[in-house]
Design an enzyme around this catalytic site. Structure first.
Site, PDB file in Angstrom:
ATOM      1  N   GLU A 443       0.937  -1.102  -0.059  1.00 54.53           N
ATOM      2  CA  GLU A 443       0.035   0.024  -0.011  1.00 54.53           C
ATOM      3  C   GLU A 443       0.732   1.310  -0.041  1.00 54.53           C
ATOM      4  OE1 GLU A 443      -3.432  -1.259  -0.845  1.00 54.53           O
ATOM      5  OE2 GLU A 443      -3.233   0.712  -0.407  1.00 54.53           O
TER       6      GLU A 443
HETATM    7  C1  LIG Z   1       2.558  -9.671  -0.010  1.00 55.89           C
HETATM    8  C2  LIG Z   1       2.624  -8.442  -0.864  1.00 55.89           C
HETATM    9  C3  LIG Z   1       1.021  -8.085  -1.257  1.00 55.89           C
HETATM   10  C4  LIG Z   1       0.968  -7.123  -1.990  1.00 55.89           C
HETATM   11  N1  LIG Z   1      -0.483  -6.911  -2.624  1.00 55.89           N
HETATM   12  C5  LIG Z   1      -0.496  -5.915  -3.641  1.00 55.89           C
HETATM   13  C6  LIG Z   1      -1.811  -5.877  -4.272  1.00 55.89           C
HETATM   14  O1  LIG Z   1      -2.657  -6.395  -3.705  1.00 55.89           O
HETATM   15  N2  LIG Z   1      -1.877  -4.886  -5.233  1.00 55.89           N
HETATM   16  C7  LIG Z   1      -0.769  -4.418  -5.762  1.00 55.89           C
HETATM   17  O2  LIG Z   1      -0.880  -3.635  -6.812  1.00 55.89           O
HETATM   18  N3  LIG Z   1       0.441  -4.381  -5.192  1.00 55.89           N
HETATM   19  C8  LIG Z   1       0.565  -5.343  -4.194  1.00 55.89           C
HETATM   20  N4  LIG Z   1       1.853  -5.282  -3.512  1.00 55.89           N
HETATM   21  C9  LIG Z   1       2.885  -4.561  -3.890  1.00 55.89           C
HETATM   22  C10 LIG Z   1       3.190  -3.615  -3.175  1.00 55.89           C
HETATM   23  O3  LIG Z   1       2.346  -2.380  -2.920  1.00 55.89           O
HETATM   24  C11 LIG Z   1       4.863  -2.900  -3.684  1.00 55.89           C
HETATM   25  O4  LIG Z   1       5.494  -4.162  -3.368  1.00 55.89           O
HETATM   26  C12 LIG Z   1       5.219  -1.644  -3.023  1.00 55.89           C
HETATM   27  O5  LIG Z   1       4.238  -0.759  -3.225  1.00 55.89           O
HETATM   28  C13 LIG Z   1       6.549  -1.507  -3.264  1.00 55.89           C
HETATM   29  O6  LIG Z   1       6.743  -1.536  -4.686  1.00 55.89           O
HETATM   30  P1  LIG Z   1       8.057  -2.193  -4.838  1.00 55.89           P
HETATM   31  O7  LIG Z   1       8.138  -3.517  -4.191  1.00 55.89           O
HETATM   32  O8  LIG Z   1       8.219  -2.412  -6.545  1.00 55.89           O
HETATM   33  O9  LIG Z   1       9.412  -1.473  -4.360  1.00 55.89           O
HETATM   34  P2  LIG Z   1      10.025  -0.122  -5.157  1.00 55.89           P
HETATM   35  O10 LIG Z   1       9.017   0.650  -5.774  1.00 55.89           O
HETATM   36  O11 LIG Z   1      11.068  -0.695  -6.152  1.00 55.89           O
HETATM   37  O12 LIG Z   1      10.765   0.585  -3.984  1.00 55.89           O
HETATM   38  C14 LIG Z   1      11.990  -0.098  -3.591  1.00 55.89           C
HETATM   39  C15 LIG Z   1      12.693   0.679  -2.249  1.00 55.89           C
HETATM   40  O13 LIG Z   1      12.746   1.966  -2.942  1.00 55.89           O
HETATM   41  C16 LIG Z   1      11.975   3.144  -2.223  1.00 55.89           C
HETATM   42  N5  LIG Z   1      11.707   4.048  -3.170  1.00 55.89           N
HETATM   43  C17 LIG Z   1      11.033   4.024  -4.364  1.00 55.89           C
HETATM   44  N6  LIG Z   1      10.778   5.207  -4.854  1.00 55.89           N
HETATM   45  C18 LIG Z   1      11.220   6.067  -3.808  1.00 55.89           C
HETATM   46  C19 LIG Z   1      11.186   7.492  -4.155  1.00 55.89           C
HETATM   47  N7  LIG Z   1      10.619   8.370  -4.874  1.00 55.89           N
HETATM   48  N8  LIG Z   1      11.603   8.336  -2.804  1.00 55.89           N
HETATM   49  C20 LIG Z   1      12.152   7.334  -1.981  1.00 55.89           C
HETATM   50  N9  LIG Z   1      12.253   6.064  -1.923  1.00 55.89           N
HETATM   51  C21 LIG Z   1      11.625   5.524  -2.726  1.00 55.89           C
HETATM   52  C22 LIG Z   1      10.833   2.294  -1.615  1.00 55.89           C
HETATM   53  O14 LIG Z   1      10.315   3.143  -0.424  1.00 55.89           O
HETATM   54  C23 LIG Z   1      11.700   1.259  -1.469  1.00 55.89           C
HETATM   55  O15 LIG Z   1      12.390   1.233  -0.010  1.00 55.89           O
HETATM   56  C24 LIG Z   1       1.857  -6.301  -2.572  1.00 55.89           C
HETATM   57  C25 LIG Z   1       3.441  -6.667  -2.166  1.00 55.89           C
HETATM   58  C26 LIG Z   1       3.585  -7.669  -1.446  1.00 55.89           C
HETATM   59  C27 LIG Z   1       5.013  -8.130  -1.158  1.00 55.89           C
END
Ligand SMILES: Cc1cc2nc3c(=O)[nH]c(=O)nc-3n(C[C@H](O)[C@H](O)[C@H](O)COP(=O)(O)OP(=O)(O)OC[C@H]3O[C@@H](n4cnc5c(N)ncnc54)[C@H](O)[C@@H]3O)c2cc1C
Length: 595
Positions: A443
């Site tokens: 989220e």
């Molecule tokens: C168990 C689970 C359930 C999930 N359920 C859903 C779901 O139902 N629907 C759905 O759509 N998604 C879902 N997700 C996805 C989840 O919302 C994302 O994993 C999350 O939003 C982070 O995206 P990412 O993993 O690609 O990390 P990234 O976006 O690659 O981020 C990696 C790191 O970089 C940081 N970062 C990125 N951009 C910035 C910035 N501009 N400034 C500062 N820091 C930054 C982040 O905070 C993080 O620490 C789920 C994930 C998991 C693991």
């Protein structure tokens, strides 16, 4: 593991005594007398039974068995289908839904307490109905009348569930770069093609249909977030008479193997020219999705609270029974070989930290829910409603990130109270640590929540939303000015509010000079905000409880916990303010190759 007992006394105290919810409900025209104190109490009591008797017993087995995927079909662990049916038969999926389409129209203040109970008992289970409720909210706010009539009644009933499909392998935080494609068709529908990952409840065996809300882009859409649209894509197409028809071209390619919430299916979803329908306006999908996300974000925060409460209940029971060493003040139970560990100051520190963070969090979630209710059920578009919208916008990232950061802290403390017995499976404490960890990530990560608070919600409006919150706290402080008994809380609250005002002003000023300043301050700023908000909550609790301490030990317990919070936890604000004032220099100074 202790049996889960919903903290009904605390919930009733907050709803009726601290926040006078029934008075608010009676005056909100949109609620139309749907709920009073008696109804609310009866609803909470029923949910408490369901959480304890139906959801809690399948929490551990659900973790051990996990979800299974075979040939595109996902099955939930044993007992989940039956528990889900019981949940739906009780009408719980409809609790806060729109009555026009079969919802019960109950306030979020009540919904928030219900969510805490189901999350405390079983986070994995809770995710299925909570996501459905969020999808219904987005559909109700942005869908066409036809879509609403076709889908909402079945989703409120629980016969169909909802999922939120945003994330793609290359696009998590940055949804502006998603690749899922939506092509307009002659019949007004869209052909959806692409791949999503990490979709909670993307597939499962609990319902006859799954309604996906999918973010995608039209071929000619503007680049970035302004080109994203939202589509409703059902797993099974729906016939004219509302029955479930042909399979749509949506499939689950696999499920993730993960650290916690193992009974929640986290799915990779494929759309191979699936049929979908636009929700809201073209290219405004992100805004529509935010309706759902704001709701979900408070809900995710509440997951952190629920896990903390569960861990606390286990830890207290254990600390009363486990005997090790003697009290530093001399034997407390000389007839036994040692004293219960509850006598030791450090064990008390851990338990009281949990109790104080949970109590502050539960109060803040009730407070945020109160503003959500005013925004939704209040009259017209007047000043109160505008203030409510601003308060919700400001406090949602705080609730999501602070409750869940503190959720991990609390579950780790609850594990620590058990010593080595907290690390092994037997007592359930390690599962809570594993389950709660995701709440800091999905989220929108907590880092992104902190950026949202400081950027969009504070710097972008030059502190206007912040001032509304600060004025609310100030009004409470002024109202207590002549209450001598409250001085022990009001003076430090006043000091901390001023600290937060000063830090906010300095961050706003620094943002004009240094583009990295807001990001550098963001997480510590959110935590500072969280501690001050909890201080406001504990002061309100103390103001309600103090006059009644003679009547009932519950009230004395609240006042003593408030004292602990002010004396032992609130001072962290000083260190946080100092870190924030250090600015971005030391963060940005180190060259990339030196990491
Ligand atoms: C168990 C689970 C359930 C999930 N359920 C859903 C779901 O139902 N629907 C759905 O759509 N998604 C879902 N997700 C996805 C989840 O919302 C994302 O994993 C999350 O939003 C982070 O995206 P990412 O993993 O690609 O990390 P990234 O976006 O690659 O981020 C990696 C790191 O970089 C940081 N970062 C990125 N951009 C910035 C910035 N501009 N400034 C500062 N820091 C930054 C982040 O905070 C993080 O620490 C789920 C994930 C998991 C693991």
């Amino acid at each position: 593991m202790a049996d889960y007992r919903a903290p009904l006394r605390e919930m009733n105290f907050l709803l009726h005594e601290v926040f006078a919810a029934d008075e608010l409900w009676a005056r909100l025209p949109g609620l139309d007398g749907a709920v009073d104190r008696e109804t609310a109490d009866a609803i909470l009591e029923e949910m408490a039974k369901l959480a304890a008797n139906t959801l809690d017993p399948i929490n551990r087995s659900g973790d051990e068995e996990g979800c299974q995927w075979q040939d595109g079909v996902v099955t939930t662990p044993e007992g989940f289908v039956e528990a889900y049916n019981t949940f739906c038969e009780g009408g719980w999926g409809a609790l806060v839904g729109n009555p026009q389409y079969g919802g019960m129209g109950m306030p979020k203040m009540l919904g928030a307490q219900m969510e805490e109970m189901i999350n405390a008992a079983n986070i994995s289970f809770a995710l299925y109905p909570v996501l459905t409720a969020g999808a219904c909210l987005a559909l109700d706010a942005h869908g066409s009348e036809e879509l609403k009539q076709r889908y909402l009644p079945k989703m409120y009933e629980g016969t169909w569930s909802g999922a939120m499909d945003l994330t793609e392998p290359h696009a998590g935080t940055d949804l502006g770069i998603i690749r899922t494609k939506a092509e307009p068709q002659a019949d007004g529908s869209y052909k959806i093609t692409g791949n999503k990952i990490f979709i909670t409840g993307g597939d499962h065996d609990l319902t006859e249909n799954i309604i996906h809300l999918v973010l995608a882009k039209l071929p000619d859409a503007p680049k970035g977030p302004k080109g994203i649209s939202l589509f409703l894509v059902p797993k099974y197409l729906v016939n004219e008479d509302g029955s479930v028809g042909e399979r749509n071209a949506v499939s689950c390619g696999s499920i993730e193997h993960k650290m916690g919430i193992k009974a929640s299916a986290t799915c990779a979803m494929n759309y191979d020219g699936a049929k979908g329908w636009l929700v809201g306006e073209l290219n405004k999908g992100l805004a529509a999705m935010f309706t759902m996300m704001n709701y979900e974000r408070l809900g995710v925060g509440i997951q952190g609270l629920g896990a903390s409460e569960r861990s606390y209940q286990n830890a207290v029971e254990y600390a009363r029974e486990r005997i090790q060493s003697r009290s530093p003040a001399g034997a407390q139970q000389p007839d036994k070989a040692a004293d219960p560990i509850l006598v030791h100051p450090d064990v008390r520190r851990m338990l009281l930290t949990q109790k104080a963070l949970i109590g502050g969090g539960r109060a803040l979630s009730t407070y945020v829910a109160q503003w959500l209710d005013i925004a939704k059920f209040g009259a017209g578009e007047g000043e109160e409603k505008q203030k409510a919208d601003a308060m919700v916008a400001l406090l949602t990232p705080v609730a999501k990130a602070f409750f869940t950061d503190k959720g991990l802290e609390c579950t780790v403390l609850g594990q620590q109270v058990f010593g080595g017995h907290g690390y092994i499976r037997e007592w359930g404490q390690e599962q809570l640590v594993r389950d709660v960890r995701i709440t800091q990530i999905y989220e929108g990560t907590n880092g992104i929540q902190a950026l949202d608070l400081i950027g969009r919600k504070t710097v972008a409006n030059k502190g206007a939303y912040f001032n509304l919150f600060a004025d609310d706290v100030q009004q409470f402080i002024d109202a207590q000015a002549n209450n001598g008994e409250m001085a022990e809380f009001i003076q430090p609250l006043s000091t901390e509010l001023q600290r937060l005002r000063d830090v906010t002003a300095r961050v706003l000023a620094a943002a004009q000079e240094d583009p990295n300043a807001p990001g550098a301050a963001s997480v510590e700023y959110l935590h500072l905000f969280g501690y001050v908000a909890y201080a406001y909550m504990w002061a309100r609790i103390a103001a309600t409880a103090l006059p009644q301490t003679g009547a009932d030990s519950f009230y004395a317990g609240q006042v003593k916990t408030a004292r602990f919070f002010f004396a032992r936890l609130l001072p962290q604000t000083r260190a946080l303010a100092e870190s924030i004032d250090a600015g971005s220099a030391t963060l940005m100074d180190l060259e990339a190759e030196l990491f």
